[in-house]
Scaffold this active site. Structure first.
Site, PDB file in Angstrom:
ATOM      1  N   LYS A   1       6.760  25.522  19.001  1.00 42.85           N
ATOM      2  CA  LYS A   1       7.653  26.643  19.345  1.00 42.85           C
ATOM      3  C   LYS A   1       6.919  27.881  19.859  1.00 42.85           C
ATOM      4  CE  LYS A   1      11.522  25.328  16.407  1.00 42.85           C
ATOM      5  NZ  LYS A   1      12.520  25.819  15.441  1.00 42.85           N
TER       6      LYS A   1
ATOM      7  N   ASP B   1      17.974  30.200  17.384  1.00 43.99           N
ATOM      8  CA  ASP B   1      18.133  30.053  15.928  1.00 43.99           C
ATOM      9  C   ASP B   1      18.957  31.193  15.316  1.00 43.99           C
ATOM     10  OD1 ASP B   1      16.983  27.640  15.421  1.00 43.99           O
ATOM     11  OD2 ASP B   1      15.030  28.443  14.849  1.00 43.99           O
TER      12      ASP B   1
END
Ligand code: NAP
Length: 278
Positions: free
Chosen positions: A66, A103
């Site tokens: 990520k 997220d």
């Protein structure tokens, strides 16, 4: 050519993203595909730089890529920059790689859908954990206007690092003080991996939480964690982690396939049934 997207990870086998995106492709009758790509850390940059050549219009990114995915992108949205990690990539019209982090969007959308009363609850928000997921949650909560977040983590320094990144609205408290701290809290979020099947249990006594508090767990295996079961038994509103996973997938699917998909009870049941096969 039919659009194709993928999830990139190392390992990637465990990822739940294909189940979600393939369900939507089927539901909306889209002639597209969603694949799993196991990419070694040393190959990540080259792989995402050549996303189009590899046959993809975009990708989800999971552990451990990520942060590297954010670094590799030409541009990034505010959330990805603030969180310091990307979980969604797409190619801009000029072919440049764009990084996003969905997220916080997924967490907040799920929280607002399942327990909108959290916004009216008095008191602080308390977040357990200071890993990658906690960063996204802190960003989402502060963006939503929460005046103060109590942050507690086994390794206090990691929580202090997040306070430095997110500013004085974040107050770090000792992990040992978590039970007493609940007395003034309207929302409790577990953003650790504790309570997940195969991991250690989360040891916490929620007796001090006010009666109108909301309890949210981002762990979604099991769907009802011991923390959520305790909260439900006490009559508190609960928010499970699966909804976050489903909602965070929405913006990527829309970018890649041109349809904004819905998170429905049928999708939830489909994913629960599939995850249950593991
Ligand atoms: P991470 O970066 O590895 O962070 C793990 C967190 O758990 C840290 O705060 C760590 O504390 C804490 N922890 C681990 N073992 C512990 C123990 N024995 N005692 C106390 N604390 C402990 O992981 P992450 O990416 O943030 O993910 C955390 C969890 O969220 C995972 O279960 C993941 O599956 C879940 N998740 C769910 C979603 C969703 O969409 N629902 C999205 C992302 C993540 P230390 O700093 O002290 O190690």
């Amino acid at each position: 050519m039919s659009p194709r997207a993928c999830v990139i990870g190392w390992p990637v086998e465990h990822s739940g993203s294909p189940v979600i995106h393939r369900y939507w492709l089927d539901q909306y009758g889209i002639d597209g595909a969603y694949e799993k790509e196991a990419v070694r850390p040393e190959d990540l940059e080259r792989f995402v730089q050549q996303l189009w050549t590899n046959g993809y219009v975009g990708a989800n990114v999971t552990l451990p890529h990520k942060e590297a995915a954010l670094r590799a992108a030409r541009s990034a949205d505010e959330a990805a920059i603030a969180i310091g990690a990307a979980n969604t990539l797409w190619l801009d019209p000029d072919g440049a790689l764009h990084a996003s982090n969905t997220d916080a969007y997924g967490f907040m959308t799920n929280l607002d859908a399942k327990a909108p009363q959290w916004r009216a609850a008095k008191g602080d928000v308390i977040v357990l954990g200071a890993g990658g997921a906690a960063r996204g949650i802190l960003y989402g909560l502060l963006k939503a206007g929460v005046p103060r977040v109590l942050l507690t983590n086994r390794t206090r320094e990691r929580a202090e690092t997040l306070r430095e990144a997110f500013g004085p609205k974040v107050e770090v408290i000792d992990w040992a003080a978590r039970n007493e701290a609940l007395a003034g809290c309207g929302l409790l979020v577990n953003a650790t991996s504790l309570g997940m099947t195969g991991h250690k249990p989360l040891i916490i006594n929620i007796a001090a939480l006010p009666n109108d508090a909301v309890v949210s767990d981002i762990v979604y295996v099991p769907l009802e964690t011991p923390l959520l079961r305790d909260a439900r038994t006490r009559g508190l509103a609960t928010v499970d982690g699966l909804g976050m996973l489903l909602h965070q997938a929405v913006p990527g699917f829309e970018r890649w396939f041109g349809v904004r998909p819905e998170v429905t009870p049928e999708l939830t049941a489909h994913v629960v049934a599939t995850l249950g096969e593991d």
